[in-house]
Write a protein that holds these residues in place. Sequence first.
Motif: not given
Ligand SMILES: [Zn+2]
Length: 350
Positions: A1-2, A115, A274, A278, A309
């Motif tokens: 996801m991140h 990221h 951010h 997404h 992030l």
């Molecule tokens: Zn993210």
Amino acid sequence: MHRTAFVWDDLYLNYSFPGDHPFKSLRESMARKYMEERGFFHVVEVVRPDPPEEDILTEVHSPEYVDFVRAMSELGEGLLDYGDTPAFKGVYESALMRVMGSVTGIRLLARGYDHSVNLGGGLHHAQRSAASGFCVFNDVAIAVKQAEKLLGRVAVVDIDGHHGDGTQALLYEDPKSLKVSLHMYHRGFFPGTGNIDEIGEGEGRGLTVNVPLPPGTGDDAYLYAFDNVVIPALEKFKPDIIVIQEGGDSHMSDPLVGLKLSTRGYLEVIKRIHSFSHNKSTGKILMLGGGGYDYDATARVWTISTAELSGIDPMEVESLHDCCLTSSSAFVMERVREVVKKLRDIHGLG
Ligand SMILES: [Zn+2]
Ligand SMILES: [Zn+2]
């Protein structure tokens, strides 16, 4: 996801100018310490930059300039520009390592990270054949070139308190990148460029967006400009990846710049990018450092932004925040509204 990579090499710390020069790598080491203390590195992966590739510098710099920096670095004294950027022993190797960090940040995104963060990057004043404003090599422009090869269309959002003049000049005719810079713009203030009428040339015409801000611009006016110019410009351009140059010198306590952002204002900016990334792009973001002469404020801004992030609980960094969002005077707000109105017109943003 991140899924986030934190690109770091201890050689970054050598890129710190001696004596009472304001640019110190203490910012990077303080930010890293704040992150370590809060357990960031259980979530964020620390990755070393790829080994030095000297050829990558000539993607944007002249071979003569690269040779000049290498020679001055061996000599260990003298100036790399007209006066702001002194040479010291090893400046070549440490500047090249910072470039490799930004390039590696792009490669990690191409390999599947969402990221990447390279606090050693963001040296946005360096020009094709000259150092400028404490910046030796322009890792931002070099990272953009790398991203164009690996990922597609690139948007640079530069929120340093100074205009990203080197990045702009190196990519002024580039049709595959959008260059957005928000900065203080005032008579006699470095570097003197970045007015609304600088919009790019040739195939890059319309892809340079400058948001000049008056001294005293607080979070409210800054976010107004961000929402009404930067977000619509991103929506129009449709980037595949976003590169953030997050200089910490737009912070209200910076001794060299007169903007008035708080850590909460910075966080709002990062949140907006951010979320845009997404929801309307691929989610891929490379975040770089940049200027920042209140070292603690800069380290706090970078730590808070990295938490955002990477999906770290905001409460972990609450103690690093300034108390509240800042506001601008009615005079400043009015001037920012005028700038925004003109920019929406020039760039056809609705
Ligand atoms: Zn993210
Ligand atoms: Zn700056």
